[in-house]
Scaffold this motif. Structure first.
Motif, PDB file in Angstrom:
ATOM      1  N   PHE A 108       0.855  -1.178   0.000  1.00 18.50           N
ATOM      2  CA  PHE A 108       0.000   0.000   0.000  1.00 18.50           C
ATOM      3  C   PHE A 108       0.891   1.228   0.000  1.00 18.50           C
ATOM      4  N   GLU A 109       0.715   2.087  -1.009  1.00 20.10           N
ATOM      5  CA  GLU A 109       1.573   3.256  -1.143  1.00 20.10           C
ATOM      6  C   GLU A 109       0.929   4.467  -0.467  1.00 20.10           C
ATOM      7  N   PRO A 110       1.598   5.052   0.521  1.00 21.67           N
ATOM      8  CA  PRO A 110       1.059   6.237   1.196  1.00 21.67           C
ATOM      9  C   PRO A 110       1.379   7.512   0.427  1.00 21.67           C
ATOM     10  N   LEU A 111       1.357   8.633   1.109  1.00 20.42           N
ATOM     11  CA  LEU A 111       1.714   9.901   0.496  1.00 20.42           C
ATOM     12  C   LEU A 111       3.089   9.824  -0.160  1.00 20.42           C
ATOM     13  N   GLU A 112       3.241  10.547  -1.255  1.00 18.04           N
ATOM     14  CA  GLU A 112       4.518  10.540  -1.968  1.00 18.04           C
ATOM     15  C   GLU A 112       5.642  11.019  -1.047  1.00 18.04           C
ATOM     16  N   GLY A 113       6.684  10.213  -0.965  1.00 15.62           N
ATOM     17  CA  GLY A 113       7.822  10.573  -0.139  1.00 15.62           C
ATOM     18  C   GLY A 113       7.641  10.289   1.331  1.00 15.62           C
ATOM     19  N   GLU A 132      -4.273  13.198   3.584  1.00 15.20           N
ATOM     20  CA  GLU A 132      -4.227  13.111   2.132  1.00 15.20           C
ATOM     21  C   GLU A 132      -5.638  13.292   1.590  1.00 15.20           C
ATOM     22  N   ASN A 133      -5.772  13.827   0.380  1.00 19.64           N
ATOM     23  CA  ASN A 133      -7.080  14.032  -0.279  1.00 19.64           C
ATOM     24  C   ASN A 133      -7.936  15.104   0.390  1.00 19.64           C
ATOM     25  N   PRO A 134      -7.523  16.370   0.428  1.00 22.41           N
ATOM     26  CA  PRO A 134      -6.266  16.941  -0.057  1.00 22.41           C
ATOM     27  C   PRO A 134      -5.165  16.861   1.006  1.00 22.41           C
ATOM     28  N   LYS A 135      -3.944  17.185   0.605  1.00 20.05           N
ATOM     29  CA  LYS A 135      -2.811  17.114   1.512  1.00 20.05           C
ATOM     30  C   LYS A 135      -2.888  18.231   2.553  1.00 20.05           C
ATOM     31  N   GLN A 136      -2.564  17.874   3.778  1.00 19.82           N
ATOM     32  CA  GLN A 136      -2.579  18.836   4.864  1.00 19.82           C
ATOM     33  C   GLN A 136      -1.778  18.258   6.028  1.00 19.82           C
ATOM     34  N   THR A 137      -1.157  19.106   6.804  1.00 16.38           N
ATOM     35  CA  THR A 137      -0.383  18.661   7.960  1.00 16.38           C
ATOM     36  C   THR A 137      -0.809  19.436   9.189  1.00 16.38           C
ATOM     37  N   PHE A 138      -1.057  18.708  10.275  1.00 21.06           N
ATOM     38  CA  PHE A 138      -1.355  19.343  11.559  1.00 21.06           C
ATOM     39  C   PHE A 138      -0.164  19.141  12.483  1.00 21.06           C
ATOM     40  N   THR A 139       0.208  20.171  13.213  1.00 22.75           N
ATOM     41  CA  THR A 139       1.260  20.084  14.216  1.00 22.75           C
ATOM     42  C   THR A 139       0.651  20.267  15.601  1.00 22.75           C
ATOM     43  N   LYS A 191     -13.261  10.145   2.536  1.00 24.25           N
ATOM     44  CA  LYS A 191     -12.252   9.514   1.666  1.00 24.25           C
ATOM     45  C   LYS A 191     -10.843   9.991   2.007  1.00 24.25           C
ATOM     46  N   ARG A 192     -10.637  10.407   3.243  1.00 22.39           N
ATOM     47  CA  ARG A 192      -9.324  10.882   3.653  1.00 22.39           C
ATOM     48  C   ARG A 192      -8.452   9.749   4.161  1.00 22.39           C
ATOM     49  N   LEU A 193      -7.199   9.780   3.797  1.00 20.84           N
ATOM     50  CA  LEU A 193      -6.176   8.946   4.426  1.00 20.84           C
ATOM     51  C   LEU A 193      -5.436   9.827   5.417  1.00 20.84           C
ATOM     52  N   ILE A 194      -5.238   9.322   6.622  1.00 17.21           N
ATOM     53  CA  ILE A 194      -4.625  10.107   7.688  1.00 17.21           C
ATOM     54  C   ILE A 194      -3.500   9.298   8.325  1.00 17.21           C
ATOM     55  N   TYR A 195      -2.343   9.929   8.524  1.00 17.83           N
ATOM     56  CA  TYR A 195      -1.160   9.218   9.004  1.00 17.83           C
ATOM     57  C   TYR A 195      -0.537   9.919  10.206  1.00 17.83           C
TER      58      TYR A 195
END
Length: 297
Positions: free
Chosen positions: A239-244, A277-284, A258-262
């Motif tokens: 299973f391929e996650p977010l690029e990189g 992912e879907n769309p890309k976003q980062t929480f700190t 339909k979000r993938l969350i890591y």
């Protein structure tokens, strides 16, 4: 007379709806250290996470014996149930909890050493996966109303994940090198037990996290990467996650958005970030070191 009947019917339907609790929208549930947090992706701005609900281990004062509260840190896994009205929670220090979101009351607590994952089964049964235990690595079955009594125990080396698949009527349990499927037997009796139905060797050792992505598929993470498991074909595929993205610690999928969350391993399998992912976003989230991330169901 008809209008009276209609009024009574509408009132009855509304009553049933209120009994089921509130239906929350898309949310992210995560935990670490002494905190359990619920985050609203829609209200979050940039990398700043909008925390809409918070629970601390100290909130359990008077509900969990003080000697066990200390063992509840750090929190390890959190899992929403009942439309997010209740939350299952484990601590690798020792403990399994069922929380009521509205009242913040502990509806269930069991002193379970090195609890890594928890799941609710039919008829108020609760199963916990343990990575270490004085009696050996295992999964343990409880009744919500009898937290002091282990109803059933089965050995499972380094238990790290349990997921109930209601459409299949099966419990999937992830260990260090194996994935198992159990059926819940005699669940309405005083001696329920889990019957091993199937077992599969993992593509590589080091099982870490287990989450459903459909009625027939699961995502498995381990030290080597991420795999999609099909219950129909009994096959593991990469299973391929977010690029990189590498060193994935936990992964989740929200079927509605339909979000993938890591969460990603940063230092010794700890992280302060949640990746969407879907769309890309980062929480700190700098206030705690996160273990796993879960989404609304």
């Amino acid at each position: 007379m008809k209008s009276t009947h209609l009024y009574l019917l509408v009132a009855f339907v509304l009553l049933l709806s209120s009994c089921k609790g509130t239906k929350f929208g898309e949310e992210i549930i995560t935990c670490g250290d002494d905190k359990l947090l619920i985050i609203s992706p829609k209200q979050s701005q940039g990398e700043e996470a909008k925390v809409v609900w918070e629970w601390k281990v100290s909130d359990a004062v008077g509900q969990i014996p003080e000697k066990y509260q200390k063992l509840m840190i750090p929190l390890d896994d959190c899992k929403p149930i009942d439309n997010n009205n209740k939350i299952l929670l484990t601590s690798s220090g020792g403990g399994a909890v069922l929380l009521d979101r509205t009242t913040k009351k502990c509806l269930f607590y069991a002193d379970v050493p090195m609890a890594h994952s928890i799941e609710m089964l039919p008829n108020n049964k609760i199963v916990v996966a343990l990575s270490t235990h004085p009696k050996g690595n295992s999964i343990e079955l409880f009744d919500m109303n009898k937290p002091e009594q282990v109803l059933f125990r089965d050995s499972l080396y380094s238990g790290h994940g349990v997921v109930w698949m209601p459409k299949q009527h099966l419990l999937y349990a992830l260990g260090y090198d194996v994935l198992r499927a159990y059926s819940l037997q005699d669940w309405n009796s005083e001696k329920p037990f889990l019957k091993l139905e199937k077992q599969w060797a993992l593509p590589s050792e080091g099982g870490h996290d287990l989450v459903p992505i459909s009625n027939k598929e699961l995502i498995v993470t381990n030290h080597a990467g991420i795999f999609r498991f099909s219950a129909e074909t009994s096959e593991f595929t990469s299973f391929e996650p977010l690029e990189g993205m590498d060193n994935i610690k936990s992964v989740n999928y929200d079927p509605e958005s339909k979000r993938l969350i890591y969460t990603k391993a940063e230092i010794s399998w700890w992280t302060h970030h949640i990746y969407l992912e879907n769309p890309k976003q980062t929480f700190t989230i700098d206030s705690i070191k996160l273990y796993k991330v879960r989404t609304s169901r």
